[in-house]
Scaffold this active site. Structure first.
Site, PDB file in Angstrom:
ATOM      1  N   GLU A  88       0.694  -0.351   3.993  1.00  0.00           N
ATOM      2  CA  GLU A  88       0.479  -0.141   5.434  1.00  0.00           C
ATOM      3  C   GLU A  88       1.741   0.224   6.199  1.00  0.00           C
ATOM      4  O   GLU A  88       1.765   0.155   7.425  1.00  0.00           O
ATOM      5  CB  GLU A  88      -0.142  -1.417   6.040  1.00  0.00           C
ATOM      6  N   HIS A 117       3.656  -4.633   0.968  1.00  0.00           N
ATOM      7  CA  HIS A 117       2.536  -4.620   1.901  1.00  0.00           C
ATOM      8  C   HIS A 117       2.752  -3.569   2.991  1.00  0.00           C
ATOM      9  O   HIS A 117       1.924  -2.697   3.194  1.00  0.00           O
ATOM     10  CB  HIS A 117       2.312  -5.995   2.517  1.00  0.00           C
ATOM     11  N   HIS A 139      -4.649  -6.822  -2.595  1.00  0.00           N
ATOM     12  CA  HIS A 139      -4.002  -5.502  -2.584  1.00  0.00           C
ATOM     13  C   HIS A 139      -3.637  -5.056  -3.996  1.00  0.00           C
ATOM     14  O   HIS A 139      -3.829  -3.890  -4.351  1.00  0.00           O
ATOM     15  CB  HIS A 139      -2.761  -5.516  -1.701  1.00  0.00           C
TER      16      HIS A 139
HETATM   17 CO    CO Z   1      -3.069  -6.826   3.760  1.00  0.00          CO
END
Ligand code: CO
Length: 298
Positions: free
Chosen positions: A210, A180, A242
């Site tokens: 991210e 993530h 995702h």
């Molecule tokens: Co997220």
């Protein structure tokens, strides 16, 4: 404000103060409340129905590992709780779940973070657990850390991932895990894991949505090695939004499409890390260590 309204308000406040002041004994005077143990499994949550199935597997593992302890769930993502509430599925926040367990007379509650890194979701959860711990001397919530809680965990995770690579992978084909990632300091777990993996298998990579490294950091490495095919796997508790969109989706900015644009064939594998029992075992062992009193023999 009318006189009547004012006197009603005063009466109401007086009543509230009286109710507040009367102590409600949770146990007979001088006695301790009987011990009632629970585990609260806390995940980010997912709105992808087929991804939700992994929660059943995690619960089963904890059930077998912690015999006789009641298991409950809470979800840290407000967006997902709201979305599923609109579909008629009630998901509790950690606050709501702990308040219920407290009201139901549970005394010892192991709160297991099923997050991957000790990032924002985890730090928020820690704050909630701290608050509940200071609320009553009868109620003891104990927080247990997420998956990557230090280098020893990362070394174990490295070995587990390498033992669970796609069987169909041929020599020269790379594997890229999608983490993530976060602006939170805990993002460091991803480059650390990437380092450990690379030293065992130079064609296994980690990038994040991210955080660091990003796909852009890994693309030149793949190109430099002349990689033509990459297996894409989520390094996430669930293969949710995702994995379905950012990793494997048809949009031009998905990893699959971005790799294809570089002439690299990408094969997504929709298998979450929590589908590997050895990964769930790490979470369970964190809880055994954090709350030894909960642990019953398997
Ligand atoms: Co997220």
């Amino acid at each position: 404000m009318t006189k009547r309204l004012r006197s009603t308000l005063v009466l109401l406040i007086l009543l509230l103060v009286m109710v507040w002041a009367v102590p409600v004994p949770a146990a007979p005077h001088g006695g301790k409340a009987p011990e009632k143990r629970a585990i609260l499994l806390v995940t980010f949550g997912t709105s992808v129905p087929e991804a939700q199935k992994v929660f059943a597997g995690i619960e089963k593992y904890f059930q077998e590992d912690f015999r006789g302890v009641d298991i409950f769930w809470a979800y840290t993502a407000e967006k997902i709780r709201k979305k599923l509430a609109a579909q008629g599925q009630e998901l509790l926040s950690p606050e709501e779940a702990l308040a219920r367990l407290m009201a139901q007379g549970y005394t010892k509650v192991g709160v297991q973070s099923l997050h991957v890194i000790p990032g924002e979701e985890y730090t928020d959860l820690a704050r909630v657990v701290d608050g509940f711990r200071s609320m009553s001397h009868q109620f003891h919530p104990i927080l247990s850390p997420p998956l990557c809680n230090g280098s020893a965990d990362l070394l174990r995770i490295r070995d587990i991932l390498l033992a669970n690579l796609p069987k169909e992978r041929q020599p020269g084909e790379a594997v890229l895990y999608m983490g993530h990632g976060t602006p939170h300091a805990a993002d460091m777990a991803y480059p650390a894991l990437a380092y450990l993996l690379e030293h065992k298998d130079p064609l296994v990579y980690v990038a994040t949505v991210e955080g660091y490294p990003a796909l852009d950091d890994v693309l030149p490495l793949l190109k430099a090695k002349g990689v033509k095919k990459v297996w894409l796997l989520p390094f996430m508790t669930v293969a949710g939004d995702h994995a379905h969109n950012d990793m494997a989706g048809p949009e031009p900015d998905s990893w699959k499409s971005l790799l294809a644009a570089q002439g690299i064939e990408a094969v997504p594998v929709m298998k979450a890390i929590s589908e590997i029992p050895a990964i769930v075992e790490i979470w369970a062992q964190h809880l055994q260590k954090a709350a030894p009193g909960l642990y019953g023999s398997r």
